[in-house]
Structures are given as structure tokens and as C-alpha cells.
Design an enzyme around this catalytic site. Structure first.
Site, PDB file in Angstrom:
ATOM      1  N   ASP A   1      -2.056  -6.880  -6.408  1.00 45.00           N
ATOM      2  CA  ASP A   1      -2.912  -6.958  -5.145  1.00 45.00           C
ATOM      3  C   ASP A   1      -2.320  -7.820  -4.353  1.00 45.00           C
ATOM      4  OD1 ASP A   1      -5.134  -7.490  -3.735  1.00 45.00           O
ATOM      5  OD2 ASP A   1      -6.505  -7.680  -5.533  1.00 45.00           O
TER       6      ASP A   1
ATOM      7  N   TYR B   1     -14.427  -2.542   8.742  1.00 52.66           N
ATOM      8  CA  TYR B   1     -13.072  -2.086   8.686  1.00 52.66           C
ATOM      9  C   TYR B   1     -12.701  -2.337   9.949  1.00 52.66           C
ATOM     10  CZ  TYR B   1      -9.119   1.275   8.799  1.00 52.66           C
ATOM     11  OH  TYR B   1      -7.838   1.918   8.926  1.00 52.66           O
TER      12      TYR B   1
ATOM     13  N   LYS C   1      -9.860  -5.085  11.235  1.00 51.67           N
ATOM     14  CA  LYS C   1      -8.861  -4.610  11.959  1.00 51.67           C
ATOM     15  C   LYS C   1      -8.559  -5.424  13.319  1.00 51.67           C
ATOM     16  CE  LYS C   1      -6.655  -1.703   9.002  1.00 51.67           C
ATOM     17  NZ  LYS C   1      -5.141  -1.928   8.775  1.00 51.67           N
TER      18      LYS C   1
ATOM     19  N   GLY D   1      -0.385   4.821  -0.450  1.00 53.18           N
ATOM     20  CA  GLY D   1      -1.149   5.481   0.423  1.00 53.18           C
ATOM     21  C   GLY D   1      -0.352   6.737   0.928  1.00 53.18           C
TER      22      GLY D   1
ATOM     23  N   GLY E   1       0.730  -1.400  -0.089  1.00 55.81           N
ATOM     24  CA  GLY E   1       0.025  -0.003   0.044  1.00 55.81           C
ATOM     25  C   GLY E   1       0.693   1.406   0.003  1.00 55.81           C
TER      26      GLY E   1
HETATM   27  C1  AKB Z   1     -10.377   5.991   8.465  1.00 52.47           C
HETATM   28  O1  AKB Z   1     -10.798   7.049   8.520  1.00 52.47           O
HETATM   29  O2  AKB Z   1     -11.089   4.872   8.147  1.00 52.47           O
HETATM   30  C2  AKB Z   1      -9.016   5.885   8.823  1.00 52.47           C
HETATM   31  C3  AKB Z   1      -9.044   5.405  10.278  1.00 52.47           C
HETATM   32  C4  AKB Z   1      -9.013   6.076  11.260  1.00 52.47           C
HETATM   33  O3  AKB Z   1      -8.203   4.253  10.510  1.00 52.47           O
HETATM   34  N1  AKB Z   1      -8.331   6.922   8.739  1.00 52.47           N
END
Ligand code: AKB
Length: 336
Positions: free
Chosen positions: A52, A151, A155, A11, A8
Site C-alpha cells: 500500500d 477525488y 487531486k 491500473g 498503481g
Molecule cells: C475518473 O473517472 O475518476 C477518472 C478521471 C477522469 O480522472 N477516469
């Protein structure tokens, strides 16, 4: 000579990290990203691969290198993940699992534990209500771990997966008894860079507001004025990654660390931005989904463990971040 992998790399963190790694003696950097690196970043690295991270063929090619450190930055951020949860799970979870297995095999082959640096996030926290968020204040690593986004779920799971593979699976693999994998994770707050603008995150309102104002553009903020989460200037984010990577293993009492620098409301950010770039108008047009995500994240984190174990301390509080990093650098970026 150390061989370091950065996934990544295109980024926001990647941009700053590649500059820091380029300044390191004896460090050969290989990058992976879906898009080719721009010329400036390309000149900082030994080999820039396009591919990827969740593609096994791409990982098999990478595995030919004896990596000593891996910075696995590739991920779909929170807003992007809500738009495409299945893809998010594939990239964020399967991509991480593939790389963890690769790191372990390299550790076995070379007899040296591969350090695996994983950027986690405040999205792993999940507050049931605004009242709970306000009452919780600065949360430790071990409470409120009920994420409400794909997300955050990805994580927190990968934090546990990496820890499991280091503590159990990892250490069983080398005949000489050498640990094959050394997983270390940082829970980043929202990061604010002066040189890049994020995409796909939910903490993006702060950097978007600053970069818009620096270009003389008005900004409609997608969260309420009272929305509050922790933030950090990008140089501190990169410093934290490098400091955690360099910390002696015996000093680390946990594999996952909270870090923070300042924790302003959206309105407090807007006030500083309006003062720095007078004449722009900042208004509020809360987006229901993105507002709910911010409301579910903690107002602040407790980073006492990082301070104690590896001497973490941010260089930039909010005042210094704006006065000495964001405002002067951003003004230069936009030419005035
Ligand atoms: C997001 O907003 O998804 C990221 C984070 C806080 O992990 N910047």
C-alpha cells in the site's frame, strides 16, 4: 541506468506505461501495487512489489533505491472515492505526501532532482451548473477550480502540494543547491484503452460501452446522452506522460498542464460504437450521483500551455482513435 518507480502499476495507465518503459534503453523499473502484477507485466519489470503506497514501511523499503523518475499512478478514482471518502483521502493525499517526501530525500541523497510525474484529472474542475459548464467551454488550468468530489479535491490539493514542495521546500534541501524534486502534473481527461476496462471512475461509461459492444453485449449508459467531457485514447495518455517527463525543465512555465484529444457527448460515442459493432443496443439509465459528477466536470479543456511549452499534440482524434486503435485492437482482444 535510470531507476524508475511506477505506483498503481496494475491500473489502466500502468499497463500501457510499463510496455512503453520496457522499450526504453537503460531503464530499470520497480513497481508497487496492492495486487501482484500478472505474468505478462511482471516480465517487463525489474522488481514488482506488493503493498500500500500509504504505508510508511512500504515507502521506507522503496527509498533504498536511487529513483530518478516516479510515476505515481496509485489512486482511488472518482466513483470509488465518493463511496469511501476517508479511505480516498488517505490513499490519494497521504500516499502522495509520503512519496513526495521520499522523492525529496532521494534527490538530496543523490544530488539529482527526482522527476515526480503526477496524473491529475479534469475532476479538479467544478461547474456550478450545466449552464455554467456550457458557457465555460474549454477551460484553462486556472479557472473553475471548485471540485465537488473527494477525488477532485484530493487531486487539486496534491497538484498544489507537489508544486509547493518543488518550488520552495524542494530546492532548499541540497547543499550543492541542486533541486531535489521536480514535480510535473498532467490533467487527464477520461482515458479509453483498447486492452483494459477501468473500474471506479466516472468517465468509465465510454470504455464500458465500447468493450460491451465489442463482446456483443447491450449497454445501459449511466449518464444522459448529452453528457459531455473530454476523452483521450490511452496511447496518447502514455505519450503525454513520457513527453512531459522528457521536457527540459527550462521550457516548463507551469507545473500542471491540461491535455485533451476529443470531447464527444455520450450519444456521439454511442453512435460511433453502434456503427462499429452493429446489433447491440445502447440505452440510457442515468445514475443520479454519477451524472452529477459528470455535469460538474468541464465540457473541454484548453491545452494551449502544453502545446506551447513541451510540444504536446495528440496522435488520435476521435475518428482515428476508433478506426485505427480502439476498434481493431478491441476486436482482436475479444477474438473477432
Ligand atoms: C475518473 O473517472 O475518476 C477518472 C478521471 C477522469 O480522472 N477516469
Amino acid at each position: 541506468m535510470q531507476t524508475v518507480l511506477v505506483t498503481g502499476a496494475n491500473g489502466e495507465i500502468g499497463h500501457s506505461l510499463l510496455h512503453a518503459l520496457a522499450a526504453r534503453e537503460g531503464c530499470r523499473v520497480i513497481t508497487l501495487d496492492l495486487a501482484p502484477l500478472g505474468d505478462e507485466l511482471r516480465s517487463l519489470v525489474h522488481d514488482a512489489r506488493v503493498g500500500d503506497v500509504s504505508d510508511p514501511a512500504v515507502v521506507a523499503e522503496l527509498e533504498k533505491n536511487d529513483f530518478t523518475e516516479i510515476y505515481h499512478l496509485a489512486a482511488l478514482l472518482s466513483t470509488s472515492s465518493e463511496k469511501n471518502p476517508e479511505r480516498a483521502h488517505h490513499v490519494n493525499v497521504n500516499g502522495t505526501m509520503g512519496l513526495l517526501l521520499m522523492a525529496r530525500r532521494i534527490g538530496v541523497r543523490t544530488g539529482t532532482a527526482v522527476k515526480f510525474l503526477f496524473p491529475s484529472t479534469i475532476a479538479v474542475f467544478g461547474m456550478g451548473s450545466l449552464d455554467e459548464k456550457n458557457r465555460a467551454g474549454a477551460v484553462t488550468e486556472f479557472s473553475h477550480l471548485q471540485p465537488t468530489t473527494m477525488y477532485g479535491i484530493n487531486k487539486v490539493y496534491c497538484e498544489q502540494l507537489g508544486s509547493y514542495m518543488s518550488d520552495r521546500f524542494g530546492q532548499l534541501t541540497n547543499e550543492a543547491g541542486v533541486k531535489a524534486l521536480d514535480f510535473r502534473a498532467l490533467r487527464f481527461p477520461g482515458l479509453i484503452s483498447a486492452t483494459t476496462v477501468p473500474t471506479g471512475g466516472t468517465s468509465d461509461y465510454a470504455p464500458e460501452m465500447i468493450h460491451a459492444a465489442a463482446q456483443g453485449k447491450d449497454y445501459a449508459c449511466f449518464v444522459r446522452p448529452d453528457a459531455r467531457i473530454p476523452f483521450m485514447a490511452m496511447p496518447d495518455g502514455v505519450k503525454a506522460l513520457l513527453d512531459l517527463a522528457a521536457a527540459p525543465a527550462e521550457k516548463l512555465t507551469q507545473r500542471v498542464y491540461n491535455i485533451r484529444a476529443f470531447s464527444p457527448s455520450a450519444e456521439e460515442i454511442a453512435t460511433v460504437v453502434a456503427k462499429a459493432f452493429p446489433g447491440v443496443s445502447i440505452t440510457y439509465a442515468p445514475h443520479p450521483v454519477r451524472q452529477a459528477i459528470i455535469d460538474s466536470w468541464c465540457a473541454d479543456v484548453d491545452d494551449a500551455a502544453a502545446r506551447r511549452d513541451w510540444g504536446w499534440t495528440p496522435d488520435y482524434d476521435m475518428q482515428r482513435a476508433f478506426d485505427e486503435y480502439l476498434i481493431p485492437t478491441i476486436a482482436r482482444v475479444y477474438g473477432g
